[in-house]
Design a protein around this motif. Structure first.
Motif, mmCIF file in Angstrom:
data_model
loop_
_atom_site.group_PDB
_atom_site.id
_atom_site.type_symbol
_atom_site.label_atom_id
_atom_site.label_comp_id
_atom_site.label_asym_id
_atom_site.label_seq_id
_atom_site.Cartn_x
_atom_site.Cartn_y
_atom_site.Cartn_z
ATOM 1 N N CYS A 101 -6.262 8.298 6.486
ATOM 2 C CA CYS A 101 -4.836 8.030 6.363
ATOM 3 C C CYS A 101 -4.528 6.742 7.126
ATOM 4 O O CYS A 101 -4.872 6.621 8.295
ATOM 5 C CB CYS A 101 -4.023 9.196 6.934
ATOM 6 N N CYS A 104 -1.815 7.685 10.110
ATOM 7 C CA CYS A 104 -2.119 8.489 11.309
ATOM 8 C C CYS A 104 -3.617 8.666 11.551
ATOM 9 O O CYS A 104 -4.016 9.222 12.563
ATOM 10 C CB CYS A 104 -1.445 9.852 11.213
ATOM 11 N N ALA A 106 -5.698 10.536 9.839
ATOM 12 C CA ALA A 106 -6.228 11.828 9.376
ATOM 13 C C ALA A 106 -7.258 11.622 8.265
ATOM 14 O O ALA A 106 -7.200 10.632 7.529
ATOM 15 C CB ALA A 106 -5.083 12.702 8.869
ATOM 16 N N CYS A 133 -2.343 10.718 4.318
ATOM 17 C CA CYS A 133 -2.462 12.176 4.270
ATOM 18 C C CYS A 133 -1.169 12.727 3.677
ATOM 19 O O CYS A 133 -0.142 12.042 3.672
ATOM 20 C CB CYS A 133 -2.750 12.754 5.654
ATOM 21 N N CYS A 136 1.963 12.530 5.966
ATOM 22 C CA CYS A 136 2.523 11.173 6.118
ATOM 23 C C CYS A 136 3.198 10.732 4.820
ATOM 24 O O CYS A 136 4.247 10.097 4.849
ATOM 25 C CB CYS A 136 1.441 10.174 6.503
HETATM 26 ZN ZN LIG Z 1 -1.290 10.685 7.994
#
Ligand SMILES: [Zn+2]
Length: 181
Positions: A101, A104, A106, A133, A136
């Motif tokens: 992601c 963030c 992820a 992700c 988000c």
């Molecule tokens: Zn994310």
């Protein structure tokens, strides 16, 4: 004045045991690693093994920019990579963004986000698509980046050749500045 060493002598030295074990610090590049080869224009064109890189340096066909990067003395023409002109596939975006992601970091529940939403004219283009992700993606929703407090890890870029694309997400810090321009 010091006597200059001939190319043959330097090659012999290179293959001696002394060089393989004790002298590695004096090599212009890092031994036993892969070396990034840049065109004269600084465009990454290849990854080669360290011995081939040394040969290019000895033949004065390349110069070392750092321990893991060499640059060709002469510009080499490379056929324009089709990849750049294409609308990227989802898989290509995942690969470029290293399956992470971009908001963030992820690595699960991944989706593709339009940085400028489709509803606001954002296109399916390399510079407008990022891996995000699902949480988000929902958080960002239909907003422009400026309307959120979210930040991209890296500006989405169009790979300008296959080498840059395939090296995306590699772990060599010294290569990064040449891959994402
Ligand atoms: Zn994310």
């Amino acid at each position: 004045m010091a006597k200059s060493i001939s190319l043959e002598e330097r090659k012999r030295n290179l293959h001696s045991d002394r060089c393989e074990t004790g002298m590695s610090d004096e090599l212009p590049i890092k031994p036993h690693t892969q070396i990034l080869v840049l065109n004269n224009s600084y465009e990454p064109i290849n990854v080669t093994n360290w011995k081939r890189a040394i040969v290019l340096l000895l033949k004065e066909k390349a110069q070392a920019l750092s321990k893991r990067v060499i640059r060709l003395v002469n510009y080499i023409r490379i056929p324009f990579a089709k990849i750049v002109a294409q609308t990227p596939s989802r898989a290509m975006i995942y690969k470029r963004d290293n399956n992470k992601c971009q908001y963030c970091g992820a690595t699960r529940s991944l989706t593709i986000d339009h940085v400028i939403p489709r509803s606001k004219g954002g296109e399916d283009a390399w510079d407008n698509l990022v891996v995000a992700c699902s949480s988000c993606n929902v958080k960002k929703g239909d907003k422009l980046l400026e309307q959120t407090n979210m930040k991209l890890a890296r500006k989405p870029f169009t790979p300008y050749n296959k080498v840059q694309f395939s090296l995306s997400g590699n772990q060599v810090p010294e290569w990064q500045e040449f891959l994402f321009v």
